[in-house]
Design a protein around this motif. Sequence first.
Motif: not given
Length: 405
Positions: A299-310, A340-346, A348-358
Motif C-alpha cells: 500500500l505504501a508503494r502505491v501511495t508514495t508513487a502517487l505522491a512522487l508521480d514517478r 482516501v490517500d489514493v483519491a488524493r494522489g489521483c 494531484r495527477r488530475n486523474d479524476l475518474p480514478e480519484a472518484a472511484r477511490a
Amino acid sequence: MSGDLPVGRRVAYWRGRRGWSQQTLADALGMSKSWVDKVERGVRRLDRLSTLREVARALRIDVDLLLGTGPAAPVARADQADGPLTGAELDPLRAALFRFDAALAGVDPTGPTPDRLRAGVEHAWSAYGHADYRLLVRILPGLLCQAQLSRAAHPDDPVAVHLLGQVTQLVSAVLCKLGELATSWLAADRAMTIGRRTADPTSAAVTLTRVLRALDRPRHALEVAVAVAHRIGPPDPQTATPERHCGYGTLLVQAARAAAASGDHPGTVDLLDQAAAVAARLGDDHHCRTSFGPTAVGLARVTTALALDRDRDPLRSHREVLDTVAFARLTVERRAAYLVDVARGCLRRNDLPEAARALLLADRTAPTEVRHRPTALATLRTLLRRASRPDPELTRLAETLRIAL
C-alpha cells in the motif's frame, strides 16, 4: 471458531457443517477434489478475494466468516454517518488535554486499577479500527481522565503508564483525523514523553510522524521515524519477536511516506525496500495494531508513487491489491484511509475518474472516514469543481452532506 484459524481450516469447518464431502464442494466450485484438499490443508493459499468469494458463495456463507473478520464493534452505515463533527461535539475532547487535576492531585490510592482500565482502552481501539469517530469523541475525554488517575494511583506500575500512553495516542490519532492538528500534535508530543518512560516509544513515534505529515512537516516526520527505527531496530533479526519487527517495519514505512512527501525519490525507494525485507521475515501480514506486513508495504508503494508521480502506472498495483484477501483483512479504518490517500494522489495527477472511484469505495468501506475527515471532504469538493460531468454518485454524496459547490 477462533479468530486465529487459517482460512483452509474454516473452509473445512463449513463444509463439514453442510455435511458435504470434498468432492461435493469441488463440484460446486468447478474445481478438483485435490484442489479442495490442498486448500483445507493449507498447501494452496486462497490469496485472491474473488476466489474466496466464490468459495463462500458455494458454502452459502458470508465471506467474513471465512476471513474471521466479523466486526467487534458496530460499523456505521452510510445513512448513519453524517457530516463533520461540530465544534461543540469536539470541545470536551479538546478540553480533556488541558485538564491537569489528575496530575496535580498526586498519588490517589482509590484511583482506577490498570486491569479495570484495560478493557476500556481495548474497546476504544476497536472503535478506532471501525472508524467510529463519533463514539470515540464521546468516550475518550472520560477515558483519558481515568488513565491519568490510574497513573497517579499506581505511579510505579508500568501497565498504568502504558495504558495512559495508549489513550493519549488514540486522542492524537482521532484529533488528527478530524483536522484538529494543533491539539493532535500536543497529544502526540505527550505520548512520546510517556513512551520514553516505558522504553518503547514505537507506537507513539508512529502517531507523531502521522501528525507531523498532516502538519506539512515531512522532514521532521522523517527525522523522528528514522531516529526511533534505528533505536529499536533488532540487532539480530533471526531472534527478534514479531512485535519488534512490526514496530520497526511500520516506522520504516512512515519514514518512506515522509520522504515521498519531501520529494525524495531515492530515499523513499530505499526505505520501502528495507521495510519489505522486514515484512519478508514476518512472512504473512502480522496483525499487530500497526497491521504491518507485506500488504502494508505494498500500500505504501502505491501511495508514495502517487505522491512522487514517478511511476507511469502506480494504479495497476492498486487495482491488484484491492482483490487480495490480505487487504480485506485490514481494519475498515485502514482500508478506507488508504483509499482516501489514493483519491488524493489521483487528484494531484488530475486523474479524476480514478480519484472518484477511490473516494466512493472509501465511502462504501467506512462512511465516517470520508464524511468526518476534512481532507476527504476537501477532495470531494475539488473533484466536483474540476469535473465537467461529475459522477452522479459523487453528486448525491455532496447533496447528502449539504456541500455547497
